[in-house]
Design a protein around this motif. Structure first.
Motif: not given
Length: 299
Positions: A53-68
């Motif tokens: 199922l699609i959740p009610k919220q998505l916690i988008d991690l792409r704005q967190i620096s230093g992980l890419a």
């Protein structure tokens, strides 16, 4: 592609934290109604196939620096959880330290998907095709538990994941691989990743196999690491197979017995596309075929 909606017709709310701690706090507050997401390709596959199922919220991690980033230090190769799979394909450090991992990234999905899909997302699923390759490099996984960055061998992290002991809010942050050290000038190393899918290209895996080993001048195996996985099954080290090869001198007559050990020790599952026995036999065939090719090229 249609718009993805939850059962009640609402689009999920998207939350964009700026730090690992903020992401963890939001997940703790929202619980099972929220999912971490970066590229979202694996999650989307589940939603579109009706298996999740699609959740009610998505916690988008792409704005967190230093992980890419992919960085090489004196002691290890560091791969951030938000590194796209497409970057893994072309990175020169990864080619030097972990070519089987680079081959695994090359074999996953289509180019457009690899541009979005992240290393951390493939790992966090617990069954991604990248995992057998990471297992043969004795990779370590760094995750954030709300207070500390915790380092675990990938094998231990997978045990926690599959046993339900891994906290739901745990965040994969980084993967580390130590470069192989040549035992002496008379040894050589080979590293392999192979995948069998339902079609020739851009297809989900049925079986994946990864191999890493040293070979001395007498064709004796050293520091053997072999792993297998595929589909949504648990990626695993084939330790009985490793033990059979360790310190063994290669001959073609070794292969039938090796195939039998793979078939008997690989723990997998049947699905609508392939039976459990088919997957076991496929893993055995992949392993012995790759060893035969490597060793006979050296003869």
């Amino acid at each position: 592609m249609g718009v993805l909606r939850e059962e009640d017709g609402r689009l999920p709310d998207v939350i964009q934290p700026r730090s690992l701690h903020e992401a963890w706090e939001r997940k703790m507050a929202l619980g099972d109604s929220a999912r971490y997401v970066a590229g979202g390709t694996l999650l989307r596959t589940g939603w579109e196939s009706g298996t999740a199922l699609i959740p009610k919220q998505l916690i988008d991690l792409r704005q967190i620096s230093g992980l890419a980033d992919i960085t090489q230090t004196e002691f290890y190769l560091s791969l951030g959880a938000l590194v796209p799979l497409s970057q893994c394909r072309s990175n020169e450090h990864l080619q030097a330290v972990a070519p089987a991992l680079q081959e695994a990234a090359r074999c996953i999905a289509a180019p457009s998907v690899r541009n979005l899909a992240t290393l951390g997302g493939n790992i966090a699923s617990g069954f991604g095709d990248i995992l057998p390759a990471l297992l043969v490099y004795d990779a370590e996984l760094i995750s954030f538990d709300g207070k500390f960055m915790t380092t675990l061998p990938l094998t231990e992290w997978l045990n926690n994941h599959w046993s339900g002991m891994k906290p739901a809010a745990d965040l994969v942050a980084e993967i580390r691989i130590s470069p192989a050290r040549r035992e002496n000038p008379l040894t050589d190393r080979f590293e392999i990743f192979r995948k069998v899918g339902r079609r020739e290209a851009f297809t989900p895996s049925l079986v994946t196999v990864a191999i890493s080993a040293w070979i001395d001048t007498e064709h004796r195996f050293r520091e053997v690491r072999i792993a297998a996985g595929g589909g949504t099954g648990r990626p695993q080290r084939l330790r009985r197979v490793e033990a059979m090869l360790e310190d063994e001198v290669y001959t073609d007559s070794l292969l039938p017995a090796l195939y039998e050990v793979v078939e008997n020790s690989f723990e997998t599952y049947g699905d609508p596309f392939a039976t459990e026995l088919y997957k076991k036999k496929t893993a055995g065939n992949l392993l012995v075929a790759e060893l035969w090719k490597v060793m006979n090229r050296r003869s």
